[in-house]
Design a protein around this motif. Structure first.
Motif, PDB file in Angstrom:
ATOM      1  N   PRO A   1      28.344  47.863  39.039  1.00 19.19           N
ATOM      2  CA  PRO A   1      29.149  49.019  39.434  1.00 19.19           C
ATOM      3  C   PRO A   1      28.630  50.291  38.774  1.00 19.19           C
ATOM      4  O   PRO A   1      27.995  50.258  37.722  1.00 19.19           O
ATOM      5  CB  PRO A   1      30.549  48.658  38.934  1.00 19.19           C
ATOM      6  CG  PRO A   1      30.308  47.756  37.773  1.00 19.19           C
ATOM      7  CD  PRO A   1      29.096  46.951  38.143  1.00 19.19           C
TER       8      PRO A   1
ATOM      9  N   SER B   1      39.619  38.488  33.328  1.00 20.96           N
ATOM     10  CA  SER B   1      40.208  38.404  34.663  1.00 20.96           C
ATOM     11  C   SER B   1      41.642  37.891  34.607  1.00 20.96           C
ATOM     12  O   SER B   1      42.484  38.299  35.419  1.00 20.96           O
ATOM     13  CB  SER B   1      39.354  37.503  35.562  1.00 20.96           C
ATOM     14  OG  SER B   1      39.458  36.136  35.188  1.00 20.96           O
TER      15      SER B   1
ATOM     16  N   LEU C   1      39.434  46.395  34.739  1.00 17.41           N
ATOM     17  CA  LEU C   1      38.779  45.887  35.941  1.00 17.41           C
ATOM     18  C   LEU C   1      37.357  46.426  36.069  1.00 17.41           C
ATOM     19  O   LEU C   1      36.441  45.696  36.474  1.00 17.41           O
ATOM     20  CB  LEU C   1      39.595  46.254  37.178  1.00 17.41           C
ATOM     21  CG  LEU C   1      39.077  45.692  38.502  1.00 17.41           C
ATOM     22  CD1 LEU C   1      39.121  44.160  38.493  1.00 17.41           C
ATOM     23  CD2 LEU C   1      39.889  46.240  39.676  1.00 17.41           C
ATOM     24  N   LYS C   2      37.168  47.689  35.723  1.00 16.04           N
ATOM     25  CA  LYS C   2      35.839  48.287  35.852  1.00 16.04           C
ATOM     26  C   LYS C   2      34.837  47.617  34.922  1.00 16.04           C
ATOM     27  O   LYS C   2      33.707  47.291  35.316  1.00 16.04           O
ATOM     28  CB  LYS C   2      35.920  49.780  35.546  1.00 16.04           C
ATOM     29  CG  LYS C   2      34.701  50.580  35.991  1.00 16.04           C
ATOM     30  CD  LYS C   2      34.551  50.580  37.503  1.00 16.04           C
ATOM     31  CE  LYS C   2      33.374  51.420  37.965  1.00 16.04           C
ATOM     32  NZ  LYS C   2      33.652  52.876  37.868  1.00 16.04           N
TER      33      LYS C   2
ATOM     34  N   ASP D   1      34.152  44.078  36.098  1.00 17.41           N
ATOM     35  CA  ASP D   1      33.208  44.103  37.220  1.00 17.41           C
ATOM     36  C   ASP D   1      31.774  44.158  36.710  1.00 17.41           C
ATOM     37  O   ASP D   1      30.887  43.432  37.187  1.00 17.41           O
ATOM     38  CB  ASP D   1      33.518  45.322  38.094  1.00 17.41           C
ATOM     39  CG  ASP D   1      32.778  45.312  39.417  1.00 17.41           C
ATOM     40  OD1 ASP D   1      32.205  44.253  39.788  1.00 17.41           O
ATOM     41  OD2 ASP D   1      32.761  46.357  40.095  1.00 17.41           O
TER      42      ASP D   1
ATOM     43  N   LEU E   1      40.763  36.828  40.562  1.00 17.30           N
ATOM     44  CA  LEU E   1      40.490  38.001  41.391  1.00 17.30           C
ATOM     45  C   LEU E   1      41.167  37.882  42.751  1.00 17.30           C
ATOM     46  O   LEU E   1      41.657  38.883  43.303  1.00 17.30           O
ATOM     47  CB  LEU E   1      38.984  38.188  41.557  1.00 17.30           C
ATOM     48  CG  LEU E   1      38.206  38.561  40.287  1.00 17.30           C
ATOM     49  CD1 LEU E   1      36.710  38.626  40.569  1.00 17.30           C
ATOM     50  CD2 LEU E   1      38.699  39.878  39.702  1.00 17.30           C
TER      51      LEU E   1
ATOM     52  N   LEU F   1      38.308  43.338  43.716  1.00 17.96           N
ATOM     53  CA  LEU F   1      36.850  43.205  43.812  1.00 17.96           C
ATOM     54  C   LEU F   1      36.427  42.260  44.943  1.00 17.96           C
ATOM     55  O   LEU F   1      35.756  41.244  44.708  1.00 17.96           O
ATOM     56  CB  LEU F   1      36.274  42.713  42.480  1.00 17.96           C
ATOM     57  CG  LEU F   1      36.626  43.517  41.218  1.00 17.96           C
ATOM     58  CD1 LEU F   1      35.973  42.885  39.998  1.00 17.96           C
ATOM     59  CD2 LEU F   1      36.197  44.969  41.373  1.00 17.96           C
TER      60      LEU F   1
ATOM     61  N   THR G   1      34.069  42.407  47.244  1.00 15.82           N
ATOM     62  CA  THR G   1      32.623  42.171  47.350  1.00 15.82           C
ATOM     63  C   THR G   1      32.143  41.256  46.238  1.00 15.82           C
ATOM     64  O   THR G   1      31.345  40.328  46.471  1.00 15.82           O
ATOM     65  CB  THR G   1      31.860  43.506  47.288  1.00 15.82           C
ATOM     66  OG1 THR G   1      32.274  44.333  48.383  1.00 15.82           O
ATOM     67  CG2 THR G   1      30.356  43.270  47.367  1.00 15.82           C
ATOM     68  N   ARG G   2      32.625  41.495  45.055  1.00 19.47           N
ATOM     69  CA  ARG G   2      32.209  40.661  43.924  1.00 19.47           C
ATOM     70  C   ARG G   2      32.696  39.224  44.109  1.00 19.47           C
ATOM     71  O   ARG G   2      32.010  38.270  43.726  1.00 19.47           O
ATOM     72  CB  ARG G   2      32.766  41.235  42.620  1.00 19.47           C
ATOM     73  CG  ARG G   2      32.038  40.765  41.384  1.00 19.47           C
ATOM     74  CD  ARG G   2      30.611  41.303  41.298  1.00 19.47           C
ATOM     75  NE  ARG G   2      30.551  42.681  40.876  1.00 19.47           N
ATOM     76  CZ  ARG G   2      29.560  43.511  41.203  1.00 19.47           C
ATOM     77  NH1 ARG G   2      28.568  43.092  41.981  1.00 19.47           N
ATOM     78  NH2 ARG G   2      29.553  44.766  40.791  1.00 19.47           N
ATOM     79  N   ARG G   3      33.854  39.054  44.728  1.00 19.43           N
ATOM     80  CA  ARG G   3      34.355  37.702  44.971  1.00 19.43           C
ATOM     81  C   ARG G   3      33.399  36.937  45.867  1.00 19.43           C
ATOM     82  O   ARG G   3      33.127  35.748  45.641  1.00 19.43           O
ATOM     83  CB  ARG G   3      35.757  37.744  45.598  1.00 19.43           C
ATOM     84  CG  ARG G   3      36.806  38.364  44.709  1.00 19.43           C
ATOM     85  CD  ARG G   3      38.231  38.000  45.087  1.00 19.43           C
ATOM     86  NE  ARG G   3      38.552  38.149  46.487  1.00 19.43           N
ATOM     87  CZ  ARG G   3      39.277  39.136  47.002  1.00 19.43           C
ATOM     88  NH1 ARG G   3      39.711  40.125  46.216  1.00 19.43           N
ATOM     89  NH2 ARG G   3      39.583  39.170  48.280  1.00 19.43           N
TER      90      ARG G   3
END
Length: 642
Positions: free
Chosen positions: A37, A113, A132-133, A136, A179, A185, A187-189
């Protein structure tokens, strides 16, 4: 050439090398490297004054308190300025080496998480954007450490680490679940799902060397199977599920000794078997009810009951630590407060009640939790390296601790308490190991012979217990604190492979369970070069070590002494608890609880007792004191128990 972030990381960190040296970099995840990120990455604010507030935690979630206390420090130690190591969970909170290329350092992504996803009255960080940032970024770094084949590194950049991959799959799967719960997130998932599939592809492949037979470090294989079980609950895959079932069956056949222990690496280890391996098996059981792992737990219980011996005063149990192949766990308290790494394994207890003696009872655990909640001040934080994501990753499953009554009933059925007279061996012919357990009316003796599975193991007799007085001798994993005969250079015979022959009542004994009655059990063994030959004779109330050497020797006996013991040499010289003593004597006597245990060697010799720093159990003051008796090379030492 454009150097990717992954190339910068693997080409510069911990290698002392550059791409110009022709270094081949491991690949990324299945599709491509993961993009971290963009900043900014604000710091996580500190906890309010007085937090974590103990009384706000439910009993089962108290173990989250110490992790909440360190969460700001852990989160704010994440690297957010260096592009090459962005997301690295620095600060030295978990695992060594604490370097950006050790994937195990990143396992606390689960911890972050969980706190982000779970709203609690005591958790001010649920839904926190700063948390969260940085989470990530940490996940992205974690995924970028994965090799193209699906494995992760630990101690070196190119390593395909079984442990890092096996445990990591589980933490990433649980992170994915958190998550999803938080709908965060997306996309990250998807990238985590891809990484999990790739990791399972590597881990569950039968041709992978990690499945060579016998399986070494079976706890690591089990971690990968438990992790895959959890991952497949999130993203079902029929083909992968079939591979998982095949590997579970293979683990049962090749990761557990016929003797009952789990291979670490090819021997038994108290800590890894009970505190790591068994809970990992239990996770599979909780998620699936798998009968194979239930059978493994039952087989292990039958083994463990011979090797963890309860003290008559009920304060806890001493272990046969001298034959642990990796770690040193000398004993277990009867009551262990949170955090307790074994909790999840308690789910085996209803089906395998023979495991009940080794867990804290439900009533005792409730009492320790009530005391924790009532204590003054906020929940204290954990020291760096004294953290583990397993402690809280297992918490959501709950526990199935035995009641006090069920525990006591199971204790009465432990082998050395259910019978007063037996001799039995647990053998592993593949690894050439023989574990010998002898119960006579006045004693219980455990001994190991054959091929030592690691340099930590000390052979020969290693644990001696009296039904009323408790543990008398406990051999340690140390040349200076094991039950042995010492050569002039200080080397103990217990540090060698000791092949033995066995007789009961003058007849050869094959190790099958027997009732000796009045017949002595005799074990004869020697150093491979013959410099020390020993005959161990066990009668209903004595243990005799008759030693013959080709040079002068020293008999060494690691005694378990309590502050309330009255101990003296035969000439009257007192032996103080925690003190060094010496005398010219023919023996010594330990008075404990109205019982007198004597150790005699028949002739006046200069002997000493040295207090060590090894304390056993948290109460009772038991400490190892080492008796040493130098002699000319031939001596019989007799321990007589009332």
């Amino acid at each position: 050439m454009v150097l990717s972030r992954r190339g910068m990381l693997f080409g510069t960190v911990g290698l002392g090398a550059t791409l110009g040296l022709g270094l081949t970099l491991p690949g990324g995840v299945a599709a491509a490297s993961v993009t971290p990120p963009a900043g900014p990455f604000p710091a996580l604010p500190p906890l309010p004054a007085g937090a974590p507030v103990r009384k706000l935690f439910s009993p089962l979630e108290q173990r989250f308190g110490p992790y909440l206390a360190i969460l700001p420090g852990m989160v704010n130690d994440i690297e957010v300025t260096d592009p090459a190591t962005l997301g690295y969970m620095g600060g030295g909170w978990w695992r060594t080496p604490s370097v950006p290329t050790n994937a195990r350092v990143q396992e606390h992504v689960f911890t972050l998480s969980w706190f982000h996803a779970n709203a609690r009255s005591w958790n001010p960080y649920s839904g926190n954007a700063a948390l969260l940032k940085r989470l990530d970024a940490a996940i992205a770094h974690y995924l970028n450490l994965q090799h193209a084949d699906g494995s992760w590194p630990e101690y070196s950049v190119t390593e395909q680490s079984k442990a890092a991959t096996g445990f990591g799959l589980g933490y990433l799967a649980k992170t994915l679940a958190n998550l999803r719960q938080a709908n965060a997130l997306p996309t990250r998932r998807g990238q985590i799902g891809t990484a999990l599939h790739q990791g399972m592809t590597w881990f569950l492949e039968p041709a992978n060397p990690i499945w060579a037979s016998p399986i070494h470090y079976a706890n690591q294989n089990t971690s990968g199977l438990a992790s895959s079980t959890r991952a497949l609950k999130l993203n079902p895959d029929a083909a992968m599920q079939a591979k998982l079932a095949s590997r579970i069956a293979y683990l049962a056949a090749h990761g557990q000794s016929p003797a009952g222990f789990f291979y670490e690496p090819t021997g038994m280890d108290i800590n890894y078997n009970f505190e790591v391996m068994l809970p990992e098996l239990a996770e599979i059981y909780v998620l699936t009810g798998d009968k194979t792992v239930l059978s493994m737990a039952s087989k292990f219980a039958g083994w463990f009951g011979y090797n963890v011996v309860r003290e008559p005063d009920g304060t806890g149990s001493l272990t046969y630590v001298g034959m642990s192949a990796r770690t040193t766990v000398t004993g277990y308290d009867n009551v262990i407060p949170d955090p307790d790494r074994t909790n999840l394994a308690s789910f085996f207890v209803p089906e395998v009640p023979a495991l009940a003696p080794f867990f804290t009872s439900a009533e005792d655990r409730a009492a320790t939790r009530a005391a924790w909640a009532a204590a003054s001040g906020p929940a204290p934080g954990l020291a760096k390296q004294d953290t583990s994501p397993r402690i809280i990753a297992h918490a959501p499953y709950g526990e199935s601790l035995p009641s006090k009554a069920a525990k006591q009933a199971a204790i009465a059925k432990l082998p050395y308490l259910a019978s007063k007279d037996f001799a039995v061996q647990r053998r592993d012919d593949l690894t050439k190991q023989a574990y010998t357990f002898i119960r006579r009316p006045a004693l219980y003796l455990a001994a190991f012979f054959g091929t030592r599975p690691s340099s930590e193991v000390r052979g020969s007799a290693g644990l001696l217990w009296h039904p009323a007085a408790g543990a008398i001798v406990q051999s340690q994993q140390d040349d200076t604190q094991c039950w042995a005969s010492l050569l002039p250079n200080g080397n103990p015979d217990a540090r060698s492979n000791l092949d033995a022959t066995y007789q009961v009542g003058g007849r050869a004994w094959d190790g099958q369970r027997i009732v000796p009655g009045s017949a002595p059990v005799v074990v004869a063994y020697a150093l491979p070069d013959g410099r020390i030959r020993t005959t161990l004779t066990v009668t209903p109330n004595t243990v005799t070590r008759a030693v013959k050497g080709t040079s002068a020797l020293t008999e060494q006996v690691p005694l378990v002494l309590k502050p309330t013991d009255t101990v003296s040499f035969s000439d009257g010289t007192p032996i103080g608890h925690g003190r060094n003593s010496a005398a010219t004597a023919t023996g010594l006597t330990i008075h404990r609880g109205g019982k007198a245990i004597t150790i005699g060697w028949g002739t006046a010799l200069a002997a000493s007792v040295t207090a060590t720093t090894v304390n056993v159990l948290s109460t009772g003051g038991r400490r190892i004191h080492v008796l040493r008796v130098p002699h000319g090379g031939t001596l019989s030492t007799v321990i007589t128990l009332p």
